[in-house]
Structures are given as C-alpha cells and as structure tokens.
Design a protein around this motif. Structure first.
Motif, PDB file in Angstrom:
ATOM      1  N   ARG A 193       0.818  -1.222   0.000  1.00 48.35           N
ATOM      2  CA  ARG A 193       0.000   0.000   0.000  1.00 48.35           C
ATOM      3  C   ARG A 193       0.847   1.266   0.000  1.00 48.35           C
ATOM      4  O   ARG A 193       0.476   2.279  -0.589  1.00 48.35           O
ATOM      5  N   THR A 194       1.997   1.211   0.671  1.00 46.66           N
ATOM      6  CA  THR A 194       2.862   2.398   0.781  1.00 46.66           C
ATOM      7  C   THR A 194       3.924   2.444  -0.309  1.00 46.66           C
ATOM      8  O   THR A 194       4.738   3.373  -0.340  1.00 46.66           O
ATOM      9  N   ARG A 238      -0.063   1.243  -8.094  1.00 45.35           N
ATOM     10  CA  ARG A 238      -0.741   2.339  -7.407  1.00 45.35           C
ATOM     11  C   ARG A 238      -2.237   2.375  -7.657  1.00 45.35           C
ATOM     12  O   ARG A 238      -3.025   2.701  -6.770  1.00 45.35           O
ATOM     13  N   GLN A 239      -2.654   2.062  -8.879  1.00 40.90           N
ATOM     14  CA  GLN A 239      -4.079   2.117  -9.193  1.00 40.90           C
ATOM     15  C   GLN A 239      -4.878   1.117  -8.356  1.00 40.90           C
ATOM     16  O   GLN A 239      -6.050   1.344  -8.047  1.00 40.90           O
ATOM     17  N   TRP A 241      -4.092   0.141  -5.163  1.00 37.41           N
ATOM     18  CA  TRP A 241      -4.140   0.487  -3.748  1.00 37.41           C
ATOM     19  C   TRP A 241      -4.696   1.883  -3.476  1.00 37.41           C
ATOM     20  O   TRP A 241      -4.920   2.243  -2.329  1.00 37.41           O
ATOM     21  N   ARG A 242      -4.930   2.677  -4.515  1.00 38.11           N
ATOM     22  CA  ARG A 242      -5.400   4.048  -4.323  1.00 38.11           C
ATOM     23  C   ARG A 242      -6.728   4.086  -3.569  1.00 38.11           C
ATOM     24  O   ARG A 242      -7.726   3.539  -3.989  1.00 38.11           O
ATOM     25  N   GLU A 243      -6.707   4.761  -2.413  1.00 37.72           N
ATOM     26  CA  GLU A 243      -7.898   4.987  -1.585  1.00 37.72           C
ATOM     27  C   GLU A 243      -8.641   3.690  -1.252  1.00 37.72           C
ATOM     28  O   GLU A 243      -9.870   3.659  -1.164  1.00 37.72           O
ATOM     29  N   THR A 244      -7.895   2.628  -1.059  1.00 41.78           N
ATOM     30  CA  THR A 244      -8.523   1.351  -0.738  1.00 41.78           C
ATOM     31  C   THR A 244      -8.443   1.067   0.757  1.00 41.78           C
ATOM     32  O   THR A 244      -7.618   1.626   1.481  1.00 41.78           O
ATOM     33  N   ARG A 261     -12.914  -0.475  -2.096  1.00 40.73           N
ATOM     34  CA  ARG A 261     -12.866   0.957  -2.397  1.00 40.73           C
ATOM     35  C   ARG A 261     -14.293   1.457  -2.604  1.00 40.73           C
ATOM     36  O   ARG A 261     -15.030   0.897  -3.418  1.00 40.73           O
TER      37      ARG A 261
END
Length: 319
Positions: A193-194, A238-239, A241-244, A261
């Motif tokens: 995630r990071t 990144r797509q 894990w974005r805002e998940t 999400r």
C-alpha cells in the motif's frame, strides 16, 4: 471415521429435508474440494437435493452414503466439463475462495484440501484422482467406500490415492504456522500500500511467483510473474491500492485479504509462505469469483436444502 447418525428416512418431505440439511455441509465440502468453485459446488448440491427428493428413500440403507456418492459422481462430471471450459480462460485460473470463518473445515473431518494453494495443485490431477484424494484425506472414507462411490476396484482406489499423494507431495512446501502466515500477509499488504518495494522484497522468497486471476480483465497480469523483484514491483501497483481499505479475513482455512474501495470489493488476495518467505501470491480479480466469496459468507445463514441458488455473479474488480 465418519459415523452415520441415527436418522430415519421416512417418505415425507419434512424428514427428507431434515436428513439432507444434516449432511449439507459435508456435501458442499466434497463438491467444493473437487471443483474449486463455490458456485459449481452449490449447483451440484442443488442437483443432489433434487435427486434426493425423487428417490425412494425407504430403500436407502445409508443416507450419508447415498448423498456422498451422488455428490461425488456429479462433481466429477462437472469437473470434466469444467476442464474443457477452462482451456479458453484468459490468464491463470484460480479457485474461488470460500469464507471459512464460521466453518473452518467446510464440512470435512479434516481440514485437508481446502487451502487455496492446495486446491490449485489439485487441479493438476484428473477429476477421479482429485475425488479419491479428497474423500480419503479430507473426509476419511475407507478405501472400500471410495471404490463404491467411484465404481472402481479397491486396488485401483489405493493406487489412485497413492499417486495423488506423491504428486501433491512433490508440489507442496512446508508451510509456516497460522500466526506467522497472518503476520507475513499483513506486512505484505502494508508494504504494498505504501509502495515500499524494499520491504516487500525482504518478505519474498527468491523464487516467488504471483498469479492473477482476471480472465482477460484490464490491468491483470495474464502470465505468472516470477522472481522477487518483479513480484514486488507488480504488488505496489498504485491504481490498485489508491484509496482502498484492506480487510483481513478467514478464507480457505487461512488468512486472506479483501481490498475495498468506496464500498466495492475490488480484489481478493492471499499468499503461501515457508521459512524462506512468501513463495506464492494469489490475486483474484474476476468479479464472479469475488461475488461467490461474498455470497459464501452467508451461505449457511439461510435455511438450506430448499432455497439453493448459484449466488450473485457480479462484483467490482480493479479499476
């Protein structure tokens, strides 16, 4: 060994339902292990229920034997046709995960053959080999009982089970305990995630492989990804894990992760690990398989035996 309970088999439908409900978890457990699909397993159980309704139950000496045999034979037939269908599947095919939080063994005497990684290896066996192994190792049926179910000789059953054991032994690795598995999976998700590639690589075995089940969906790897560096780079996408919001769950007797999400479930993932680190990462993005898992969470909440269905076949996946 499983012992048949003292249940009568009168002709009235109410008692037929009671007998069937008593055995339903076991029937689902057999079908699911043979097929690796909750939806197909439910369809098999539904068909067995219909056959049980139409059977002259007054002449059935053992409901457990009758129902288990019918389930096994139907599951083998479905597995044979599924093998043909999966030849057109785009990318890796993975089993449908199943929620085991309420019933960790999914109706089995033993917990064997329910782990995602083992179900995947079982796919390399023929349907008959798979059935024989499942009946013996997960449900502790006697060889003679398995011979009757599969309609083969006793000697042949022993050979089939022995051959299946050897094949699976060659494929499997010694695994870490449940607590260590959960720790590794949590650390994997945190690093992914990071975008911490270095920390991810430290968790992975040198020969790690990542398999993504998306059946041709955009953004899903269509071939196995091999090696520590490549798997780490893939996992920090990144797509994805974005805002998940990741959710640790019990799936197939081990820890898994659902990735959400905006109230939608995008993916399921789990991993296999040994003392050398995580050596297999499994991602499920196919909407129908995610829906099947979500449906499995409430499978036994409803009254079984009368209201079966294949479940919802829609869900979200990677954007």
């Amino acid at each position: 060994m499983y012992v048949e309970p003292s249940l009568t088999t009168p002709d009235d439908l109410e008692d037929a339902v009671a007998v069937f409900v008593h055995h339903r978890r076991r029937l689902f457990g057999i079908a699911y292990r043979i097929l690796g699909s909750t939806v197909e397993a439910e369809d098999v159980v539904q068909e067995v229920w219909l056959r049980w309704q139409k059977t002259d139950r007054s002449v059935v000496l053992s409901p457990a034997a009758f129902l288990s045999s019918a389930t096994t034979r139907l599951a083998i037939n479905v597995a044979q046709s599924a093998r043909v269908r999966r030849e057109t599947y785009i990318g890796p095919w993975l089993p449908e995960p199943v929620d085991t939080s309420a019933d960790p063994e999914v109706g089995a005497v033993r917990a064997e053959a329910v782990e995602m990684a083992l179900l995947l290896v079982l796919e390399k066996l023929t349907p008959v080999e798979r059935a024989a192994y499942v009946l013996r190792e997960a449900f502790d049926y006697a060889y003679a009982e398995i011979a009757d179910m599969l309609e083969v000789s006793l000697a042949n059953v022993r050979k089939i089970v022995s051959r299946a054991r050897r094949h699976l032994l060659d494929e499997r690795r010694e695994t870490v305990d449940a607590a260590e598995h959960r720790r590794l999976l949590s650390a994997f998700v945190s690093a992914a995630r990071t975008g911490d590639v270095a920390s991810l690589e430290a968790l992975l075995a040198p020969d790690v492989v990542s398999l993504s089940d998306g059946n041709g969906m955009r953004g899903c790897a269509r071939v196995p990804v091999l090696g520590r560096a490549r798997v780490a780079r893939l996992s920090v996408y990144r797509q994805l894990w974005r805002e998940t919001v990741p959710e640790l769950i019990d799936a197939n007797g081990a820890t898994g992760v659902l990735i959400h999400r905006d109230g939608r479930t995008l993916a399921f993932m789990t991993a296999s690990a040994s003392k050398h680190g995580i050596h297999q990462v499994l991602w499920v993005f196919t909407p129908s398989k995610i829906a099947a898992f979500l449906d499995s969470r409430s499978r036994f909440a409803a009254t079984p035996g009368l209201t079966y269905g294949a479940g919802s076949r829609t869900a979200a996946c990677r954007d």
